[in-house]
Design a protein around this motif. Structure first.
Motif, mmCIF file in Angstrom:
data_model
loop_
_atom_site.group_PDB
_atom_site.id
_atom_site.type_symbol
_atom_site.label_atom_id
_atom_site.label_comp_id
_atom_site.label_asym_id
_atom_site.label_seq_id
_atom_site.Cartn_x
_atom_site.Cartn_y
_atom_site.Cartn_z
ATOM 1 N N ILE A 18 0.847 -1.196 0.000
ATOM 2 C CA ILE A 18 0.000 0.000 0.000
ATOM 3 C C ILE A 18 0.884 1.248 0.000
ATOM 4 C CG2 ILE A 18 -1.727 1.311 1.307
ATOM 5 C CD1 ILE A 18 -2.775 -1.455 2.305
ATOM 6 N N GLY A 19 1.917 1.244 0.835
ATOM 7 C CA GLY A 19 2.840 2.381 0.890
ATOM 8 C C GLY A 19 3.532 2.626 -0.438
ATOM 9 N N ARG A 20 3.943 1.564 -1.109
ATOM 10 C CA ARG A 20 4.585 1.695 -2.420
ATOM 11 C C ARG A 20 3.621 2.355 -3.402
ATOM 12 N NH1 ARG A 20 6.378 -3.232 -2.817
ATOM 13 N NH2 ARG A 20 8.546 -2.784 -2.423
ATOM 14 N N GLU A 21 2.367 1.965 -3.356
ATOM 15 C CA GLU A 21 1.370 2.514 -4.276
ATOM 16 C C GLU A 21 1.040 3.973 -3.957
ATOM 17 O OE1 GLU A 21 -1.181 1.759 -7.636
ATOM 18 O OE2 GLU A 21 0.629 0.847 -6.829
ATOM 19 N N VAL A 30 -7.049 9.156 -2.994
ATOM 20 C CA VAL A 30 -6.958 7.739 -3.313
ATOM 21 C C VAL A 30 -8.115 7.012 -2.640
ATOM 22 C CG1 VAL A 30 -5.569 5.649 -3.071
ATOM 23 C CG2 VAL A 30 -4.453 7.839 -3.550
ATOM 24 N N LYS A 31 -8.902 6.295 -3.431
ATOM 25 C CA LYS A 31 -10.021 5.519 -2.880
ATOM 26 C C LYS A 31 -9.507 4.118 -2.547
ATOM 27 C CE LYS A 31 -14.061 5.893 -3.473
ATOM 28 N NZ LYS A 31 -15.409 6.282 -3.195
ATOM 29 N N TYR A 32 -9.581 3.792 -1.265
ATOM 30 C CA TYR A 32 -9.067 2.525 -0.751
ATOM 31 C C TYR A 32 -10.214 1.705 -0.170
ATOM 32 C CZ TYR A 32 -6.903 -0.713 2.563
ATOM 33 O OH TYR A 32 -6.542 -1.843 3.270
ATOM 34 N N LEU A 33 -10.180 0.406 -0.402
ATOM 35 C CA LEU A 33 -11.187 -0.498 0.141
ATOM 36 C C LEU A 33 -10.505 -1.668 0.824
ATOM 37 C CD1 LEU A 33 -14.196 -1.501 0.291
ATOM 38 C CD2 LEU A 33 -13.652 -2.838 -1.761
ATOM 39 N N GLU A 34 -10.967 -1.989 2.026
ATOM 40 C CA GLU A 34 -10.580 -3.264 2.613
ATOM 41 C C GLU A 34 -11.766 -4.204 2.495
ATOM 42 O OE1 GLU A 34 -8.919 -5.549 6.499
ATOM 43 O OE2 GLU A 34 -8.425 -3.428 6.282
ATOM 44 N N ALA A 35 -11.580 -5.245 1.704
ATOM 45 C CA ALA A 35 -12.627 -6.223 1.433
ATOM 46 C C ALA A 35 -12.563 -7.326 2.474
ATOM 47 C CB ALA A 35 -12.437 -6.810 0.035
ATOM 48 N N ASP A 92 -18.789 -0.321 -10.615
ATOM 49 C CA ASP A 92 -17.588 -0.761 -11.321
ATOM 50 C C ASP A 92 -16.500 0.308 -11.228
ATOM 51 O OD1 ASP A 92 -19.283 -2.798 -12.041
ATOM 52 O OD2 ASP A 92 -19.193 -2.411 -14.192
ATOM 53 N N ALA A 93 -15.256 -0.148 -11.143
ATOM 54 C CA ALA A 93 -14.079 0.734 -11.191
ATOM 55 C C ALA A 93 -14.152 1.873 -10.174
ATOM 56 C CB ALA A 93 -13.894 1.265 -12.609
ATOM 57 N N THR A 94 -14.470 1.539 -8.931
ATOM 58 C CA THR A 94 -14.612 2.547 -7.873
ATOM 59 C C THR A 94 -13.304 2.821 -7.134
ATOM 60 O OG1 THR A 94 -16.932 1.982 -7.517
ATOM 61 C CG2 THR A 94 -15.808 3.069 -5.696
ATOM 62 N N PHE A 95 -12.485 1.795 -6.914
ATOM 63 C CA PHE A 95 -11.353 1.918 -5.997
ATOM 64 C C PHE A 95 -10.002 1.884 -6.702
ATOM 65 C CE2 PHE A 95 -14.916 0.281 -3.589
ATOM 66 C CZ PHE A 95 -14.952 1.183 -2.529
ATOM 67 N N ASP A 96 -9.082 2.709 -6.176
ATOM 68 C CA ASP A 96 -7.698 2.729 -6.675
ATOM 69 C C ASP A 96 -6.888 1.576 -6.086
ATOM 70 O OD1 ASP A 96 -7.729 5.396 -8.097
ATOM 71 O OD2 ASP A 96 -8.318 6.029 -6.076
ATOM 72 N N ILE A 97 -7.151 1.279 -4.821
ATOM 73 C CA ILE A 97 -6.434 0.218 -4.108
ATOM 74 C C ILE A 97 -7.454 -0.557 -3.287
ATOM 75 C CG2 ILE A 97 -4.628 -0.347 -2.418
ATOM 76 C CD1 ILE A 97 -3.461 2.465 -2.876
ATOM 77 N N ALA A 98 -7.315 -1.869 -3.273
ATOM 78 C CA ALA A 98 -8.115 -2.706 -2.378
ATOM 79 C C ALA A 98 -7.179 -3.706 -1.716
ATOM 80 C CB ALA A 98 -9.221 -3.435 -3.131
ATOM 81 N N ALA A 99 -7.520 -4.070 -0.504
ATOM 82 C CA ALA A 99 -6.759 -5.096 0.218
ATOM 83 C C ALA A 99 -7.721 -6.177 0.664
ATOM 84 C CB ALA A 99 -6.046 -4.495 1.422
ATOM 85 N N ASN A 100 -7.221 -7.387 0.659
ATOM 86 C CA ASN A 100 -7.985 -8.524 1.148
ATOM 87 C C ASN A 100 -7.028 -9.369 1.978
ATOM 88 O OD1 ASN A 100 -8.948 -11.613 0.426
ATOM 89 N ND2 ASN A 100 -10.560 -10.206 1.014
ATOM 90 N N ILE A 101 -7.333 -9.499 3.257
ATOM 91 C CA ILE A 101 -6.414 -10.124 4.202
ATOM 92 C C ILE A 101 -7.052 -11.369 4.817
ATOM 93 C CG2 ILE A 101 -4.962 -9.696 6.238
ATOM 94 C CD1 ILE A 101 -4.398 -7.732 3.909
ATOM 95 N N TYR A 102 -6.401 -12.519 4.653
ATOM 96 C CA TYR A 102 -6.793 -13.787 5.288
ATOM 97 C C TYR A 102 -8.238 -14.209 5.026
ATOM 98 C CZ TYR A 102 -2.521 -13.243 8.103
ATOM 99 O OH TYR A 102 -1.234 -13.079 8.521
ATOM 100 N N PRO A 125 -9.223 0.137 -13.571
ATOM 101 C CA PRO A 125 -8.124 -0.337 -14.410
ATOM 102 C C PRO A 125 -6.818 0.364 -14.006
ATOM 103 C CG PRO A 125 -10.061 0.119 -15.743
ATOM 104 C CD PRO A 125 -10.362 0.617 -14.346
ATOM 105 N N GLY A 126 -5.772 -0.400 -13.836
ATOM 106 C CA GLY A 126 -4.506 0.145 -13.362
ATOM 107 C C GLY A 126 -4.399 0.179 -11.852
ATOM 108 N N GLY A 127 -5.502 -0.123 -11.163
ATOM 109 C CA GLY A 127 -5.496 -0.115 -9.703
ATOM 110 C C GLY A 127 -4.813 -1.346 -9.131
ATOM 111 N N LEU A 128 -4.648 -1.346 -7.818
ATOM 112 C CA LEU A 128 -3.872 -2.386 -7.135
ATOM 113 C C LEU A 128 -4.734 -3.180 -6.165
ATOM 114 C CD1 LEU A 128 -0.838 -3.349 -6.767
ATOM 115 C CD2 LEU A 128 -0.888 -2.012 -4.661
#
Length: 195
Positions: A18-21, A30-35, A92-102, A125-128
């Motif tokens: 996340i920090g790199r991005e 930056v729109k971030y989502l934790e799924a 669709d295409a809402t978030f720049d970065i999303a994380a999914n943990i465990y 598109p192009g998001g992480l």
């Protein structure tokens, strides 16, 4: 090990991606989502590191949503909602970065495929996508016996199929390209770029 604090340390390995991005970017834009945010432990760690991040989170469990809201109460701009990973309420295409943990080791194989597809749908598109979950057998040969026994000891009915899942193929099929992978003790972190 997982339940005595080591999981927090392993989760933090995902923060590096996340920090790199975020490097050189205004966090507020930056729109971030934790799924599937669970109790909000990683969401708290993320906001502690990046406090101005424009963040949202969801989990299927309303009890976990309440716990996550409590965990991030110091960031009133963060929204936590109840939602299903295979049918998220986001456009669709809402978030720049999303994380999914465990999460993926908890899902049946068909649901893993659906979850990957919905994550691809809601990331720009192009998001992480920052994926963190249990190592698989080839990632930690020294722990192979323990990893194989884990589902029997802790009632993890889908863990054995997770160990055999080709994660890169699964996410590539959904529209992602793997960029980096790191192993942190018993956790694998993979950065996937949305095509």
């Amino acid at each position: 090990m997982l339940f005595t604090g080591a999981a927090d340390v392993m989760r933090r390995a995902a923060l590096a991606e996340i920090g790199r991005e975020l490097r050189g970017r205004d966090q507020r834009k930056v729109k971030y989502l934790e799924a599937a945010c669970g109790s909000g432990r990683f969401l708290y760690q993320t906001l502690d590191a990046f406090p101005r991040l424009n963040a949202e989170a969801f989990d299927l469990s309303s009890v976990y949503c309440d716990a996550a809201r409590d965990a991030v109460r110091g960031w009133p701009h963060v929204q936590v909602s109840a939602a299903d990973i295979v049918a998220t309420p986001y456009e669709d295409a809402t978030f720049d970065i999303a994380a999914n943990i465990y999460l993926f080791h908890e899902l049946p194989p068909l649901v893993r495929r659906q979850a990957a597809a919905d994550l691809a749908r809601i990331i720009k598109p192009g998001g992480l996508l920052v994926f963190a979950d249990s190592v698989q057998l080839e990632d930690a040969p020294a722990f192979a016996a323990s990893i194989e026994r884990f589902p029997d000891l802790f009632h993890e009915p889908y863990y054995k199929s997770y160990l055999k899942t080709d994660l890169k193929a699964l996410f590539t099929e959904a529209g992602f390209t793997p960029e980096r992978e790191a192993v942190s003790f018993l956790t694998k972190v993979i950065a996937f770029r949305r095509g």
